[in-house]
Design a protein around this motif. Structure first.
Motif, mmCIF file in Angstrom:
data_model
loop_
_atom_site.group_PDB
_atom_site.id
_atom_site.type_symbol
_atom_site.label_atom_id
_atom_site.label_comp_id
_atom_site.label_asym_id
_atom_site.label_seq_id
_atom_site.Cartn_x
_atom_site.Cartn_y
_atom_site.Cartn_z
ATOM 1 N N UNK A 121 0.786 -1.227 0.000
ATOM 2 C CA UNK A 121 0.000 0.000 0.000
ATOM 3 C C UNK A 121 0.817 1.276 0.000
ATOM 4 N N UNK A 122 2.120 1.162 0.130
ATOM 5 C CA UNK A 122 2.976 2.348 0.203
ATOM 6 C C UNK A 122 3.596 2.688 -1.155
ATOM 7 N N UNK A 123 4.031 3.940 -1.259
ATOM 8 C CA UNK A 123 4.819 4.393 -2.400
ATOM 9 C C UNK A 123 6.214 4.714 -1.879
ATOM 10 N N UNK A 124 7.214 4.005 -2.374
ATOM 11 C CA UNK A 124 8.587 4.241 -1.969
ATOM 12 C C UNK A 124 9.307 5.066 -3.021
ATOM 13 N N UNK A 125 10.191 5.939 -2.564
ATOM 14 C CA UNK A 125 10.961 6.780 -3.483
ATOM 15 C C UNK A 125 12.426 6.719 -3.073
ATOM 16 N N UNK A 126 13.259 6.285 -4.000
ATOM 17 C CA UNK A 126 14.701 6.209 -3.767
ATOM 18 C C UNK A 126 15.403 7.338 -4.513
ATOM 19 N N UNK A 127 16.089 8.195 -3.771
ATOM 20 C CA UNK A 127 16.985 9.202 -4.336
ATOM 21 C C UNK A 127 18.365 8.554 -4.357
ATOM 22 N N UNK A 128 18.771 8.090 -5.514
ATOM 23 C CA UNK A 128 19.876 7.139 -5.697
ATOM 24 C C UNK A 128 19.412 5.778 -5.172
ATOM 25 N N UNK A 129 20.183 4.747 -5.429
ATOM 26 C CA UNK A 129 19.670 3.413 -5.117
ATOM 27 C C UNK A 129 20.782 2.378 -5.181
ATOM 28 N N UNK A 130 20.373 1.109 -5.349
ATOM 29 C CA UNK A 130 21.324 0.012 -5.497
ATOM 30 C C UNK A 130 22.184 0.159 -6.744
ATOM 31 N N UNK A 131 21.772 1.031 -7.657
ATOM 32 C CA UNK A 131 22.564 1.219 -8.881
ATOM 33 C C UNK A 131 23.875 1.962 -8.626
ATOM 34 N N UNK A 132 23.960 2.629 -7.488
ATOM 35 C CA UNK A 132 25.233 3.257 -7.141
ATOM 36 C C UNK A 132 26.348 2.211 -7.069
ATOM 37 N N UNK A 133 25.969 0.973 -6.759
ATOM 38 C CA UNK A 133 26.956 -0.091 -6.598
ATOM 39 C C UNK A 133 27.432 -0.669 -7.918
ATOM 40 N N UNK A 134 26.872 -0.156 -9.040
ATOM 41 C CA UNK A 134 27.434 -0.503 -10.355
ATOM 42 C C UNK A 134 27.777 0.763 -11.138
ATOM 43 N N UNK A 135 27.618 1.934 -10.498
ATOM 44 C CA UNK A 135 27.951 3.207 -11.145
ATOM 45 C C UNK A 135 29.258 3.758 -10.577
ATOM 46 N N UNK A 136 29.175 4.332 -9.370
ATOM 47 C CA UNK A 136 30.402 4.845 -8.760
ATOM 48 C C UNK A 136 31.379 3.701 -8.485
ATOM 49 N N UNK A 137 30.846 2.523 -8.208
ATOM 50 C CA UNK A 137 31.721 1.370 -7.973
ATOM 51 C C UNK A 137 32.537 1.038 -9.219
ATOM 52 N N UNK A 138 31.956 1.244 -10.403
ATOM 53 C CA UNK A 138 32.680 1.000 -11.654
ATOM 54 C C UNK A 138 33.658 2.132 -11.953
ATOM 55 N N UNK A 139 33.164 3.368 -11.823
ATOM 56 C CA UNK A 139 33.991 4.523 -12.171
ATOM 57 C C UNK A 139 35.203 4.641 -11.251
ATOM 58 N N UNK A 140 34.968 4.437 -9.964
ATOM 59 C CA UNK A 140 36.048 4.568 -8.977
ATOM 60 C C UNK A 140 36.781 3.250 -8.718
ATOM 61 N N UNK A 141 36.373 2.203 -9.425
ATOM 62 C CA UNK A 141 37.000 0.878 -9.310
ATOM 63 C C UNK A 141 37.038 0.419 -7.852
ATOM 64 N N UNK A 142 35.870 0.499 -7.213
ATOM 65 C CA UNK A 142 35.767 0.129 -5.803
ATOM 66 C C UNK A 142 35.687 -1.377 -5.601
ATOM 67 N N UNK A 143 35.308 -2.092 -6.645
ATOM 68 C CA UNK A 143 35.248 -3.552 -6.579
ATOM 69 C C UNK A 143 35.851 -4.120 -7.858
ATOM 70 N N UNK A 144 36.342 -5.353 -7.819
ATOM 71 C CA UNK A 144 36.900 -5.979 -9.025
ATOM 72 C C UNK A 144 35.844 -6.080 -10.123
ATOM 73 N N UNK A 145 36.252 -5.949 -11.391
ATOM 74 C CA UNK A 145 35.325 -5.977 -12.516
ATOM 75 C C UNK A 145 34.525 -7.282 -12.572
ATOM 76 N N UNK A 146 35.161 -8.390 -12.214
ATOM 77 C CA UNK A 146 34.458 -9.668 -12.256
ATOM 78 C C UNK A 146 33.290 -9.674 -11.275
ATOM 79 N N UNK A 147 33.538 -9.133 -10.082
ATOM 80 C CA UNK A 147 32.478 -9.046 -9.074
ATOM 81 C C UNK A 147 31.422 -8.042 -9.505
ATOM 82 N N UNK A 148 31.863 -6.962 -10.128
ATOM 83 C CA UNK A 148 30.949 -5.949 -10.599
ATOM 84 C C UNK A 148 29.998 -6.521 -11.645
ATOM 85 N N UNK A 149 30.521 -7.352 -12.538
ATOM 86 C CA UNK A 149 29.701 -7.942 -13.581
ATOM 87 C C UNK A 149 28.569 -8.787 -13.037
ATOM 88 N N UNK A 150 28.798 -9.461 -11.917
ATOM 89 C CA UNK A 150 27.759 -10.305 -11.326
ATOM 90 C C UNK A 150 26.647 -9.482 -10.694
#
Length: 304
Positions: free
Chosen positions: A147-176
């Protein structure tokens, strides 16, 4: 002659009605949906475009006001339906480059909703506690309930955006992570969540103008950081990271919508319209009374 004239008029009418039907605009969701399984060139999308939008800012503001009452009514019906066991809910995910207007969109759209039925979360850098868990852990804890409406300002996608750009995790892990995100969102949909993912697309030039505007206004200095300039230098890398995320995670269950956002009035109108179309597709209904209405009415009327 009269019969021939009647036939001609009928044919004309038929053509007119056909043309009118063809001229009807497609749903905005269909128009802005990122195509599945196709290469995406973000540079080919004009950030100042206004697809299917109002003629100008004044018309957009009027249209948004008109949508407001319908949005409020649909939210109330969604919340009311949950009291009778309806598990459906809606999640709006907002992503975009700095200054794309995630916070502004939240402010303009949420004003039509009852805060009691909304769950808003702005995701920042993970806390030490959050780093000790899988990246989706903190997302799961912030999801809207039935019954609720949720709103995410940024989200789980940060973990494949800044994580990719800043190379915070290995590419193989990022791909999964893309596959994990797709499965996660598919499960949300299966559990009754309508996921509306919006990429607020702005241009490199417009971001510069907005950053300068923040520096020119002392009341906006709190929104600026010198790090914004460093991030801006990585624009091509972020555009590539967004391209990959949009390509790999625009699915049938949870598609991405690309909203041109150089014009704030169009951005606000488009997101409001996407929400309206999504809620109308759900078509929540007020539940029937689980008690004898007439008996309760009689008892109240019989009070001394």
């Amino acid at each position: 002659m009269a019969k021939k004239d009647a036939k001609k008029e009928a044919k004309k009418g038929s053509k007119k009605s056909t043309k009118k039907k063809e001229a009807q605009p497609a749903q905005l969701r269909k128009l802005l949906r990122v195509p599945r399984g196709k290469h995406i060139d973000l540079a080919s999308y004009a950030a100042d475009a206004t697809p299917a939008g109002p003629a100008d800012k004044a018309a957009a503001l009027a249209a948004i006001t008109q949508m407001g009452e319908r949005l409020a009514g649909l939210q109330e019906r969604l919340y009311a339906a949950s009291t009778a066991g309806d598990r459906r809910r809606l999640l709006l995910v907002l992503q975009g480059m700095d200054t794309s207007g995630k916070g502004g969109t939240v402010k303009h759209v949420v004003r039509f909703f009852n805060p009691a039925g909304c769950r808003i979360r702005a995701f920042k850098a993970p806390t030490p506690q959050e780093r000790n868990h899988p990246f989706l852990w903190r997302i799961t804890r912030a999801l809207p309930g039935p019954g609720e409406i949720g709103i995410f300002d940024r989200s789980h996608y940060e973990d494949v955006l800044i994580a990719r750009v800043r190379e915070l995790v290995p590419r193989r892990k990022l791909g999964r992570r893309y596959d994990l995100i797709n499965r996660f969102e598919e499960e949300l949909v299966e559990d009754g969540t309508t996921v509306v993912k919006v990429f607020l697309h702005i241009s490199y030039q417009q971001q510069r103008r907005r950053l300068l505007a923040r520096l020119d206004n002392p009341e906006k200095h709190w929104k600026f950081s010198p790090g914004d300039i460093e991030e801006r230098a990585l624009w091509p890398d972020y555009q590539e990271a967004y391209r990959i995320a949009l390509e790999r995670c625009s699915t049938r269950a949870a598609p991405w919508y690309l909203v041109p956002s150089d014009r704030k009035w169009y951005r606000n109108w488009a997101v409001s319209k996407l929400l309206l179309e999504s809620l109308e597709a759900l078509d929540p209904q007020y539940p029937e009374a689980g008690f004898d209405v007439e008996d309760c009415r009689r008892r109240l009327l019989e009070e001394a």
